[in-house]
Design an enzyme around this catalytic site. Structure first.
Site, PDB file in Angstrom:
ATOM      1  N   ASP A 306       0.706  -1.001   0.030  1.00 11.97           N
ATOM      2  CA  ASP A 306      -0.040  -0.128   0.010  1.00 11.97           C
ATOM      3  C   ASP A 306       0.824   0.874   0.049  1.00 11.97           C
ATOM      4  O   ASP A 306       2.081   1.430   0.366  1.00 11.97           O
ATOM      5  CB  ASP A 306      -0.973  -0.056   1.322  1.00 11.97           C
ATOM      6  CG  ASP A 306      -2.057   1.097   1.349  1.00 11.97           C
ATOM      7  OD1 ASP A 306      -2.205   1.423   0.032  1.00 11.97           O
ATOM      8  OD2 ASP A 306      -2.563   1.168   2.189  1.00 11.97           O
ATOM      9  N   ASP A 554      -6.915  -3.088   3.990  1.00  6.19           N
ATOM     10  CA  ASP A 554      -5.933  -4.024   3.547  1.00  6.19           C
ATOM     11  C   ASP A 554      -6.184  -5.343   4.019  1.00  6.19           C
ATOM     12  O   ASP A 554      -5.723  -6.277   3.451  1.00  6.19           O
ATOM     13  CB  ASP A 554      -4.591  -3.551   4.020  1.00  6.19           C
ATOM     14  CG  ASP A 554      -4.162  -2.271   3.432  1.00  6.19           C
ATOM     15  OD1 ASP A 554      -4.479  -1.903   2.174  1.00  6.19           O
ATOM     16  OD2 ASP A 554      -3.670  -1.378   4.219  1.00  6.19           O
TER      17      ASP A 554
END
Length: 798
Positions: A306, A554
């Protein structure tokens, strides 16, 4: 902070008193379960003592004592040492990990005696009132008593949709809060909670998937364990009934064969290697929730990261606020925009890095008294990419410009394109002309201004990604931010092909998503469900995938990845869901984790070759003796001597060496290909030596001693081969073990049944030693050629 948090002490929630808490603790209504992810001290001790092979060792020890062959009990100190070392190392690793896990343990905000405080989630009791915010994992089954949150229950139910929870709604432990804030009353805690019951069911079904290395070793041990009993019985029967050996000789020969078949040190070697690596990583602020993750990371060939918290620092800051010129009649000055943003920041319950940065920015304004009355609140959602508030003077939205403006996004793009290209994150504050925010954006949104945020790139990001590039690990950046912004940040971090980016909103089918993975490096505007699908698509393509992240968006992808890595500074739910947690949230530790994993797998794989050579030899020689009807030629003490200096000591010493080589192929196949030539050489050479001994009518003690020496020669051949390329450390290991073997053969010859050999026996030993070297060399070349041919045929078929 939001109203709810600022007024926490004035909410009217007093919570339980200390007496009520103590009463529930005495009743066992505390949020502790009997299910633990780690072993207890008792389990560690018992798991090292009460094993199948230890039972076999106990039985054969009793048999040797029964026939008075005390000399052949030399294997017992090794077994006891294995048990003690295994227990000590596991207890040391547990002690360190328990301390680290305590630091990373989930915490909860609870009300006790009218005071809000933070405690460990396992200290909560039934009927406690807790405050839940975005990023929190729900620690026990509860009921919402005030507030409004969006919850994701995908980890429990598989449904990825965000579920709205209002007053009176039930909350399941194990799910996590995506957005909003609420007060909840705990209803079922500890063993009664949903997540504990679910975990108990999962444990009852099995221990779950294990790493390839552990799975391969377990398979090997299982096969040997199944075959060892019938082979042992047949060997004894043949020696005692067919060859008319004495009871003592028959039992001693059978025990020697059985001891040779058991890989007694392989489990210990694996346990110690993993324990030492776990301790080394813990000292570097890295926690392993799952032991298999260290191997998974070592095998990773695709790393999904990320942007926020991984490539960049976890904290954000507002660079500036710019009024929009597209509809300048709505707000005319920057000051008006700042006051509106201040009211928005006070009213919204979101508790994420973005809102922290905005609140810090507006703290400089006079925000003690809010200018607007809040009518309706829609917390931020990673699916919609915006939040919303209805004030008395209108409804306002804050979020990603392309999601808020939709078809009219091109109108505002010229005002923000420069910031996007420079890698800044841009949020749009707009006025919604509809009546209610809960029904979605069906009406026009008027742009009012932009909040420009920045994330500094981590200092060591370029060095970290450079390491992964050198190691052939492909990096994919998967983010919820604007793809152009993410691309710019990735380029500055030194990620290869970072200029190849795409908006995941255009990938509306699984086939488009799979094909995009081959072409693009950066994926922007990715929803949590898409992150999960991206990971799954990579795995279907045959990749070993690691996923790093720090937010609730996530978690779904992290759960499906082969290895998941979380930053401790991010969402608590993400940290609890991950297999690896970086306590100091420093992504630069990732190369160390990969290197540590490679050290473990490569070294265990190399040492496993030594153990398997002995197993292959003993099994094949036992079968050969059954077919040709000769008594197994070696004694247990001789097997112990060979194992000590050609397997045990070298295996453990080699396991300490740094090993950064990338892991290739399957564990068991790699081990078999290297062990098979030496194992076959051993059985053919010793078998021929035994036959020659029969032809020349040599004493059996001479043949046993010559066989021991011959096995030692082949043992050092394979040790030298697997140690390549040699260095001073490896040369030292080989020389040390040769000297150790010679010392025991000369000064402890009676203990290890080493007798003087006749001249003809010495001559046979020399001849077969040279023959064994040539045989080993040609068998190695032949098996490697066969493996290469097999791989070529398989590649053609694929």
């Amino acid at each position: 902070m939001s109203d709810m948090t600022n007024d926490a002490q004035n909410t009217g929630w007093r919570g339980l008193t200390e007496d009520e808490v103590n009463e529930r603790v005495e009743q066992g209504l505390i949020n502790q379960s009997d299910i633990s992810t780690g072993k207890s001290v008792k389990n560690i001790i018992l798991s090292n003592i009460l094993t199948y092979f230890n039972l076999i060792f106990l039985i054969i020890a009793i048999l040797l004592i029964y026939v008075g062959s005390y000399r052949n009990l030399t294997f017992l100190p090794v077994i006891i040492g294995n048990i003690v070392i295994g227990i000590v190392q596991e207890l040391r690793a547990k002690q360190i990990l328990d301390k680290m896990n305590l630091i990373n343990a989930p915490h909860s905000i609870v009300f006790r005696n009218g005071v809000q405080k933070q405690i460990l989630s396992q200290q909560l009791v039934k009927d406690d009132i807790v405050l839940l915010s975005a990023g929190n994992q729900i620690c026990a089954d509860a009921i919402v008593v005030e507030g409004n949150i969006q919850v994701n229950e995908a980890l429990l139910t598989g449904e990825a949709d965000e579920i709205e929870k209002i007053s009176g709604s039930s909350l399941l432990s194990g799910s996590f809060v995506v957005s909003g804030q609420c007060y909840a009353k705990l209803e079922h805690v500890g063993n009664d909670s949903y997540i504990t019951k679910l975990t108990a069911e999962a444990k009852a079904m099995g221990s779950g998937e294990q790493s390839e290395m552990i799975r391969s070793i377990n398979q090997l041990v299982k096969w040997i364990g199944i075959g060892i009993i019938p082979i042992g019985i047949l060997l004894f029967s043949q020696g005692y009934y067919m060859n008319h050996e004495t009871m003592q000789k028959s039992i001693v020969s059978m025990v020697a064969a059985i001891i040779g078949m058991i890989p007694e040190g392989l489990y210990l070697l694996t346990t110690i290697a993993l324990a030492l690596s776990t301790m080394r990583l813990a000292k570097n602020q890295v926690i392993l929730h799952d032991m298999k993750s260290i191997e998974a990371l070592a095998r990773v060939d695709v790393l999904c990261v990320d942007k926020t918290g991984t490539i960049t620092e976890p904290g954000m800051e507002v660079l500036e606020i710019i009024p929009s010129k597209v509809n300048s009649q709505v707000i005319k000055t920057k000051e008006e925009l700042e006051l509106l943003l201040a009211d928005y920041a006070i009213s919204i319950p979101d508790d994420n890095a973005t809102m922290h940065a905005i609140r810090e920015y507006v703290a400089a304004f006079d925000t003690n008294s809010k200018k607007r009355e809040t009518m309706e609140v829609i917390p931020f959602s990673s699916t919609t990419k915006y939040s919303g508030i209805s004030f008395s003077d209108g409804s306002f939205l804050l979020g990603a410009p392309e999601f808020i403006m939709r078809e009219e996004y091109p109108l505002v793009l010229p005002e923000i394109s420069t910031y996007i290209k420079n890698g800044h994150r841009v949020l749009l504050l707009g006025k919604y002309e509809g009546t209610s925010l809960k029904d979605g954006l069906s009406e026009k949104v008027v742009p009012m201004g932009y909040i420009i945020l920045t994330n500094p790139i981590r200092e060591n990001a370029r060095e970290t990604f450079s390491y992964f590039k050198e190691q052939g690990v492909c990096v994919k950046v998967i983010s919820g931010d604007n793809p152009e912004t993410v691309s710019e940040v990735a380029k500055r971090a030194g990620i290869e092909h970072a200029d190849q980016f795409i908006d995941a909103g255009t990938l509306d089918t699984d086939s488009k998503l799979a094909s995009a993975l081959e072409e693009y490096t950066v994926f922007g505007r990715v929803t949590p469900k898409q992150k999960q699908k991206l990971v799954q698509a990579l795995q279907k393509a045959g990749h070993t995938v690691a996923m790093t992240g720090d937010g609730v968006n996530d978690i779904l992808a992290m759960k499906d990845a082969d290895c998941s890595v979380a930053m401790a500074s991010g969402s608590e739910a993400a940290a609890q869901a991950a297999q690896v947690v970086l306590l100091d949230s420093d992504f630069a530790h990732m190369p160390n984790v990969v290197i540590e994993g490679r050290r473990v797998v490569n070294n265990v794989q190399r040492s496993a070759v030594l153990f398997l050579v002995k197993n292959i030899f003993s099994i094949l020689l036992a079968l050969l003796s059954l077919v040709i009807s000769f008594t197994y030629p070696l004694e247990p003490s001789q097997i112990s001597l060979i194992s000590m200096f050609t397997i045990g000591f070298p295996g453990f010493l080699l396991a300490l060496e740094p090993n950064k080589n990338r892991i290739k192929g399957h564990f068991l196949k790699n081990v078999l290909i290297k062990a098979l030539p030496a194992g076959l050489t051993d059985v053919l050479a010793v078998g021929a030596l035994v036959v020659c001994g029969e032809v020349f009518s040599l004493p059996k003690n001479d043949i046993a001693t010559a066989s021991t020496m011959l096995l030692s020669v082949v043992g050092f051949m394979i040790l030298t081969k697997i140690s390549a390329p040699l260095n001073p450390f490896k040369n030292g290991i080989i020389i040390f073990n040769i000297l150790g073997l010679v010392f025991c053969g000369i000064f402890l010859h009676q203990l290890f049944a080493i007798s003087e050999m006749s001249n003809i026996c010495v001559l046979l030993l020399i001849v077969f030693s040279f023959a064994a070297e040539s045989l080993f060399r040609y068998l190695t070349i032949g098996i490697e050629k066969l493996d290469e041919l097999y791989r070529k045929i398989r590649q053609k078929k694929q």
